[in-house]
Design a protein around this motif. Structure first.
Motif, mmCIF file in Angstrom:
data_model
loop_
_atom_site.group_PDB
_atom_site.id
_atom_site.type_symbol
_atom_site.label_atom_id
_atom_site.label_comp_id
_atom_site.label_asym_id
_atom_site.label_seq_id
_atom_site.Cartn_x
_atom_site.Cartn_y
_atom_site.Cartn_z
ATOM 1 N N LEU A 1 62.216 39.898 44.130
ATOM 2 C CA LEU A 1 61.371 38.719 44.333
ATOM 3 C C LEU A 1 59.973 39.125 44.786
ATOM 4 C CD1 LEU A 1 61.050 35.586 44.733
ATOM 5 C CD2 LEU A 1 61.917 35.935 47.068
ATOM 6 N N PHE A 2 58.988 38.521 44.144
ATOM 7 C CA PHE A 2 57.617 38.648 44.665
ATOM 8 C C PHE A 2 57.073 37.253 44.894
ATOM 9 C CE2 PHE A 2 53.024 38.927 44.556
ATOM 10 C CZ PHE A 2 52.789 39.997 45.422
ATOM 11 N N VAL A 3 56.524 37.035 46.089
ATOM 12 C CA VAL A 3 55.932 35.737 46.401
ATOM 13 C C VAL A 3 54.420 35.899 46.490
ATOM 14 C CG1 VAL A 3 55.804 33.831 48.044
ATOM 15 C CG2 VAL A 3 57.997 34.994 47.649
ATOM 16 N N ARG A 4 53.746 35.103 45.687
ATOM 17 C CA ARG A 4 52.269 35.028 45.804
ATOM 18 C C ARG A 4 51.994 34.121 46.981
ATOM 19 N NH1 ARG A 4 50.499 33.257 39.902
ATOM 20 N NH2 ARG A 4 48.486 34.159 40.456
ATOM 21 N N ASP A 5 51.784 34.772 48.108
ATOM 22 C CA ASP A 5 51.812 34.082 49.402
ATOM 23 C C ASP A 5 50.495 33.357 49.665
ATOM 24 O OD1 ASP A 5 52.164 33.268 52.003
ATOM 25 O OD2 ASP A 5 52.822 35.227 52.750
ATOM 26 N N ASP A 6 50.578 32.048 49.840
ATOM 27 C CA ASP A 6 49.374 31.256 50.168
ATOM 28 C C ASP A 6 48.653 31.807 51.396
ATOM 29 O OD1 ASP A 6 49.948 29.551 48.129
ATOM 30 O OD2 ASP A 6 50.878 28.022 49.400
ATOM 31 N N ASN A 7 49.413 32.351 52.312
ATOM 32 C CA ASN A 7 48.816 32.816 53.562
ATOM 33 C C ASN A 7 47.884 34.013 53.336
ATOM 34 O OD1 ASN A 7 50.437 30.986 55.238
ATOM 35 N ND2 ASN A 7 52.124 32.268 54.544
ATOM 36 N N VAL A 8 48.147 34.780 52.280
ATOM 37 C CA VAL A 8 47.268 35.911 51.973
ATOM 38 C C VAL A 8 45.890 35.397 51.579
ATOM 39 C CG1 VAL A 8 46.882 37.860 50.424
ATOM 40 C CG2 VAL A 8 49.178 37.409 51.284
ATOM 41 N N ALA A 9 45.864 34.378 50.711
ATOM 42 C CA ALA A 9 44.595 33.787 50.311
ATOM 43 C C ALA A 9 43.922 33.116 51.505
ATOM 44 C CB ALA A 9 44.817 32.784 49.183
ATOM 45 N N ALA A 10 44.727 32.423 52.309
ATOM 46 C CA ALA A 10 44.162 31.719 53.467
ATOM 47 C C ALA A 10 43.524 32.702 54.443
ATOM 48 C CB ALA A 10 45.252 30.908 54.166
ATOM 49 N N ALA A 11 44.057 33.917 54.508
ATOM 50 C CA ALA A 11 43.506 34.933 55.407
ATOM 51 C C ALA A 11 42.295 35.623 54.784
ATOM 52 C CB ALA A 11 44.582 35.959 55.749
ATOM 53 N N GLY A 12 41.848 35.136 53.624
ATOM 54 C CA GLY A 12 40.671 35.708 52.985
ATOM 55 C C GLY A 12 40.944 37.055 52.355
ATOM 56 N N PHE A 13 42.187 37.273 51.965
ATOM 57 C CA PHE A 13 42.553 38.603 51.497
ATOM 58 C C PHE A 13 42.744 38.694 49.994
ATOM 59 C CE2 PHE A 13 44.173 42.793 52.527
ATOM 60 C CZ PHE A 13 43.403 43.033 53.639
ATOM 61 N N ALA A 14 42.497 37.586 49.296
ATOM 62 C CA ALA A 14 42.761 37.578 47.863
ATOM 63 C C ALA A 14 41.479 37.838 47.088
ATOM 64 C CB ALA A 14 43.373 36.240 47.469
ATOM 65 N N ALA A 15 41.058 39.069 46.995
ATOM 66 C CA ALA A 15 39.835 39.424 46.283
ATOM 67 C C ALA A 15 40.148 39.685 44.806
ATOM 68 C CB ALA A 15 39.208 40.665 46.907
ATOM 69 N N PRO A 16 39.239 39.301 43.909
ATOM 70 C CA PRO A 16 39.513 39.430 42.470
ATOM 71 C C PRO A 16 39.944 40.841 42.050
ATOM 72 C CG PRO A 16 37.530 38.141 42.819
ATOM 73 C CD PRO A 16 37.953 38.632 44.168
ATOM 74 N N ASN A 17 39.266 41.872 42.538
ATOM 75 C CA ASN A 17 39.619 43.225 42.099
ATOM 76 C C ASN A 17 41.071 43.563 42.446
ATOM 77 O OD1 ASN A 17 37.050 43.550 41.147
ATOM 78 N ND2 ASN A 17 36.364 44.928 42.766
ATOM 79 N N ARG A 18 41.480 43.170 43.626
ATOM 80 C CA ARG A 18 42.878 43.450 44.008
ATOM 81 C C ARG A 18 43.847 42.554 43.259
ATOM 82 N NH1 ARG A 18 40.636 44.292 48.813
ATOM 83 N NH2 ARG A 18 41.163 42.260 49.665
ATOM 84 N N LEU A 19 43.465 41.294 43.023
ATOM 85 C CA LEU A 19 44.360 40.396 42.280
ATOM 86 C C LEU A 19 44.578 40.907 40.854
ATOM 87 C CD1 LEU A 19 43.181 36.867 43.468
ATOM 88 C CD2 LEU A 19 45.291 38.083 44.073
ATOM 89 N N ALA A 20 43.518 41.456 40.249
ATOM 90 C CA ALA A 20 43.646 41.990 38.894
ATOM 91 C C ALA A 20 44.592 43.190 38.879
ATOM 92 C CB ALA A 20 42.270 42.388 38.364
ATOM 93 N N PHE A 21 44.387 44.081 39.830
ATOM 94 C CA PHE A 21 45.244 45.274 39.914
ATOM 95 C C PHE A 21 46.684 44.871 40.235
ATOM 96 C CE2 PHE A 21 46.799 49.283 41.667
ATOM 97 C CZ PHE A 21 46.182 50.231 40.879
ATOM 98 N N LEU A 22 46.820 43.890 41.135
ATOM 99 C CA LEU A 22 48.146 43.380 41.489
ATOM 100 C C LEU A 22 48.863 42.818 40.260
ATOM 101 C CD1 LEU A 22 50.342 42.366 43.517
ATOM 102 C CD2 LEU A 22 48.935 40.324 43.843
ATOM 103 N N ALA A 23 48.127 42.100 39.427
ATOM 104 C CA ALA A 23 48.742 41.539 38.214
ATOM 105 C C ALA A 23 49.308 42.658 37.340
ATOM 106 C CB ALA A 23 47.709 40.715 37.441
ATOM 107 N N ASP A 24 48.547 43.738 37.200
ATOM 108 C CA ASP A 24 49.056 44.901 36.451
ATOM 109 C C ASP A 24 50.342 45.432 37.081
ATOM 110 O OD1 ASP A 24 46.883 44.807 34.768
ATOM 111 O OD2 ASP A 24 45.904 46.601 35.565
#
Length: 457
Positions: A33-56
């Motif tokens: 299971l992987f959860v795209r955690d709302d709290n990560v975005a809320a903490a200002g941690f969801a930057a595009p470069n990391r989200l792109a790499f994470l998607a890979d």
DNA sequence: GCGGTATTAGG
DNA sequence: CTAATACCG
């Protein structure tokens, strides 16, 4: 039929994954299971470069699970709610996950433990997944953590790391369990053009190449800005597509200064993780308060903007800042030069720099990034907190031919050799040909400002 | 075994 | 300058 859940976080791999191994050993079916955690975005941690790499990474993890008869289950929302929903849907008796070190991760563990206890479901938090040696596994005689690197390094080296765990051959996942589409890199916008591909397969190929032909030259070459002779494995380690335990084992197999220097850097990573685990507040607060009165966004707005855009007039600093913006990655020496310039020369609050790095770095890690910034700012674990790196001397030393500057600062590309590090030495007529800023600060004045500020304490 | 203090060494 | 440890009363 027993079911267990493996909650993936910063460990997006199948090789050397103790939580997955433990779940497979106790249950017939496992939910990866992987959860795209709302709290990560809320903490200002969801930057595009990391989200792109994470998607890979997630795409690759799903593919690797499918090769083994399974699949990845992806959910979005609050991680505790989503894990609870999967427990309810499957009747799972246990959840396995990797231990984290940040306040965010510690809080997540607490909340999960409480929520799962209510459902009669066990939570198993595994050490030595995200780090090679667990935080707290080695401690000084009087204290919960090491504050100085070298004594930690000695103890860490004696301690050794656990054995590598084999990747599973088959993973049986319960059928009929709902999953969102696995996110794709193409879904993410405003990604830096040079962000490399992620995923376990890519990571393992890169690791093999590094061990075969890169690591031997690491001791000599790691500070060579133009030569770019570092491993570039940091994004893979950050997302856990490579296991630090496996890295220590495989790098340690060969003798020589290169492998030793590389393993030492892995120890730095564990060092920062054990500091943050013991002092979660150090993510944003001074680890040591030295009574600094840093300049902030208002007082130093122009300086900060010039630094962010790579237009400070100091070629080594500007090259570094532009590499960061373009690749979402920065050579370690470039990080030191850029960070020292912001904190020691411009005397700007390290948090402003740390936040900018986190916005761009694919390997942006709360333990490594924040504590390295504190190290540079002198509020952290440096035993010489007043050290100031001179960006001109650093440039000449670590980019003696000037090739790194010419690569990232095209305005100066016509200048030959080390002359690129001091464009202000050109005659007025020559200078007019280059659309490159004058230095925004006098290095001697910056040094004086820093000394004056620190001497008050 | 403890607390204070000298010594060593440190990105 | 100071963490970590060795040493000592």
């Amino acid at each position: 039929m027993a079911t267990s859940i493996v909650l993936f976080t910063a460990d997006l791999r199948l090789h050397d994954h103790p939580p997955l191994r433990a779940a497979l050993a106790e249950a017939d079916e496992v939910v990866p299971l992987f959860v795209r955690d709302d709290n990560v975005a809320a903490a200002g941690f969801a930057a595009p470069n990391r989200l792109a790499f994470l998607a890979d990474c997630l795409t690759a993890l799903d593919a690797a699970l499918r090769e083994r008869g399974g699949r990845l289950v992806v959910r979005s929302g609050d991680v505790v709610d989503q894990v609870g929903a999967v427990v309810a849907a499957t009747g799972a008796g246990a959840v396995h996950m990797a231990a984290g070190v940040s306040g965010f991760a510690q809080d997540r563990e607490r909340r999960l433990r409480a929520a799962l206890a209510e459902r009669g479901c066990a939570l198993h938090v595994h050490d030595c997944v995200v780090t090679a040696v667990a935080p707290g596994a080695v401690t000084p005689a009087n204290g919960d953590h090491f504050a100085v690197f070298t004594p930690y390094y000695r103890r860490w080296s004696q301690q050794g790391v656990r054995d590598v765990v084999a990747a599973p051959r088959t993973v049986r996942v319960p059928s009929g369990l709902a999953s969102e589409r696995v996110p794709a890199r193409a879904d993410v916008r405003e990604v830096s053009p040079g962000v490399p591909p992620g995923g376990e397969a890519v990571a393992r190929t890169r690791l093999a190449a590094w061990l075969r032909s890169g690591i031997a030259g690491y001791a000599d070459g790691h500070d060579d800005l133009a030569g770019d002779r570092t491993s570039r494995l940091s994004p893979h380690v950050h997302f856990g597509t490579l296991s630090p335990v496996e890295l220590v084992h495989r790098a340690g197999k060969t003798d020589g200064p290169g492998p030793a220097a590389f393993v030492r850097q892995l120890c730095w990573r564990d060092f920062h993780h054990q500091v943050l685990a013991a002092r979660p507040r150090a993510a944003w607060a001074d680890y040591r308060d030295r009574q600094d009165r840093w300049r902030g966004e208002d007082e130093a707005a122009d300086d900060i903007e010039a630094w962010r855009r790579g237009r400070t007039g100091f070629p080594a600093v500007d090259a570094a800042m532009r590499q960061l913006a373009h690749e979402g990655w920065l050579h370690n020496r470039g990080r030191l030069i850029a960070a020292s310039f912001l904190t020691k020369t411009l005397y700007v609050d390290w948090r402003i720099g740390a936040r900018h790095f986190l916005r761009h770095l694919v390997d942006g890690d709360i333990a490594d990034n924040q504590l390295n910034w504190q190290w540079t700012a002198g509020t952290g674990n440096d035993t010489r907190p007043n050290r100031v790196l001179n960006p001109v001397l650093q440039g000449k030393r670590h980019d003696p031919e000037g090739a790194y500057v010419r690569r990232w600062v095209p305005e100066l590309a016509e200048l030959a050799g080390a002359a690129v590090h001091e464009p202000w030495r050109l005659t007025g007529l020559e200078r007019a040909r280059f659309d490159y800023p004058e230095p925004i600060v006098d290095l001697a004045e910056g040094l004086a400002r820093f000394r004056q500020a620190r001497d008050r304490s």
